[in-house]
Design an enzyme around this catalytic site. Structure first.
Site, PDB file in Angstrom:
ATOM      1  N   TYR A  39       0.825  -1.213   0.000  1.00 18.10           N
ATOM      2  CA  TYR A  39       0.000   0.000   0.000  1.00 18.10           C
ATOM      3  C   TYR A  39       0.861   1.266   0.000  1.00 18.10           C
ATOM      4  O   TYR A  39       0.350   2.351  -0.288  1.00 18.10           O
ATOM      5  CB  TYR A  39      -0.930   0.051   1.217  1.00 18.10           C
ATOM      6  N   HIS A  97       0.442 -11.534   2.183  1.00 20.22           N
ATOM      7  CA  HIS A  97      -0.584 -10.787   1.450  1.00 20.22           C
ATOM      8  C   HIS A  97      -1.181 -11.605   0.305  1.00 20.22           C
ATOM      9  O   HIS A  97      -2.403 -11.652   0.132  1.00 20.22           O
ATOM     10  CB  HIS A  97       0.028  -9.500   0.906  1.00 20.22           C
TER      11      HIS A  97
END
Length: 267
Positions: A39, A97
């Site tokens: 991110y 992730h």
């Protein structure tokens, strides 16, 4: 191990936008923050947490290891870098992730590295994200289901991921739902709007309450104070059996997140 039922997501929010979102959420009473290495906002999230004045011990912070850092030699150094950005000595939860594309790094290698990070005190709990059943089994085989705090997956009224959920529940694995509002599409659905009118609630509150009623954690994001406050009220919304059945009937296997070259073989 427990995962808070409700928290703040920070996907696609960066710089001053994410700082404002996190600080506003913490002012409103949020105490769970979800971020990730990819991110590129961990430093901003860390700044917001520090400036909020909320005690670190009152927070539950999650980050996620990106695919480039899944090997045994890279995982812990990358997590230490994340901790420095977040201005904390530990995170409460660290997830893989995405599974390593084409199995370039085995699930076992990554999970054992995560366990080592936990044993070193860098993370309180570990888990997985975007794992289909076969890879969930590999993770369980590597470290035991008791050491896997959650599988964070795309899950919303139009993609209820029942096979993955059923397997997880049989193995006592918790589920965290991301994309719970289906990029906002769920808020336009007639069934959901009818339930919202019935309860004098917002469509977002209905969808979030639906997921939490099923035992999933949710991490909706917003940049607007009124939406952050409204979403938080979903914790107190009680849906009845008919409401739940009506939303269950909306499943149409509509997957919204499946990046080419990254997505595993979905169930």
């Amino acid at each position: 191990m427990t995962i808070p039922a409700f928290g703040l997501g920070t996907f696609r929010l960066q710089d001053d936008v994410v700082i404002h979102s996190v600080k506003t959420a913490l002012e409103l009473g949020y105490r769970t923050i979800d971020t990730a290495q990819i991110y590129e906002n961990e430093a901003a999230v860390g700044q917001a947490i520090t400036e909020s004045g909320v005690a670190r011990g009152d927070l539950f912070v999650t980050t996620k290891i990106w695919i480039e850092n899944l090997s045994a030699e890279k995982l812990i150094p990358s997590l230490e870098e994340s901790l420095a950005k977040l201005r904390t000595h530990y995170v409460d939860l660290t997830l893989i992730h995405w599974p390593s594309p084409e199995g370039a790094v085995s699930v076992k290698e990554s999970m054992l590295a995560l366990m080592a990070a936990k044993e070193a005190g860098l993370t309180r709990q570990i888990g997985i994200s975007n794992f289909p059943i076969a890879l969930m089994q590999e993770a369980i085989d590597a470290v035991g289901a008791e050491n896997i705090a959650t599988n964070q997956i795309e899950l919303h009224p139009f993609l209820q991921n029942r096979q993955v959920v059923e397997f997880a529940q049989k193995n006592d694995l918790h589920i965290t739902s991301y994309m719970t509002l289906a990029y906002g599409d769920a808020l336009k659905d007639q069934v959901i709007n009818a339930i919202a009118q019935k309860h004098k609630a917002t469509p977002a509150q209905v969808v979030l309450a639906w997921a939490m009623t099923l035992g999933y954690a949710v991490i909706p994001s917003s940049t607007k104070r009124e939406n952050l406050a409204s979403n938080m009220a979903a914790v107190d919304l009680q849906l009845d059996d008919q409401d739940m059945a009506n939303i269950a009937a909306l499943d149409r296997q509509q997957r919204l997140v499946s990046p080419e070259g990254l997505a595993p073989n979905w169930d």
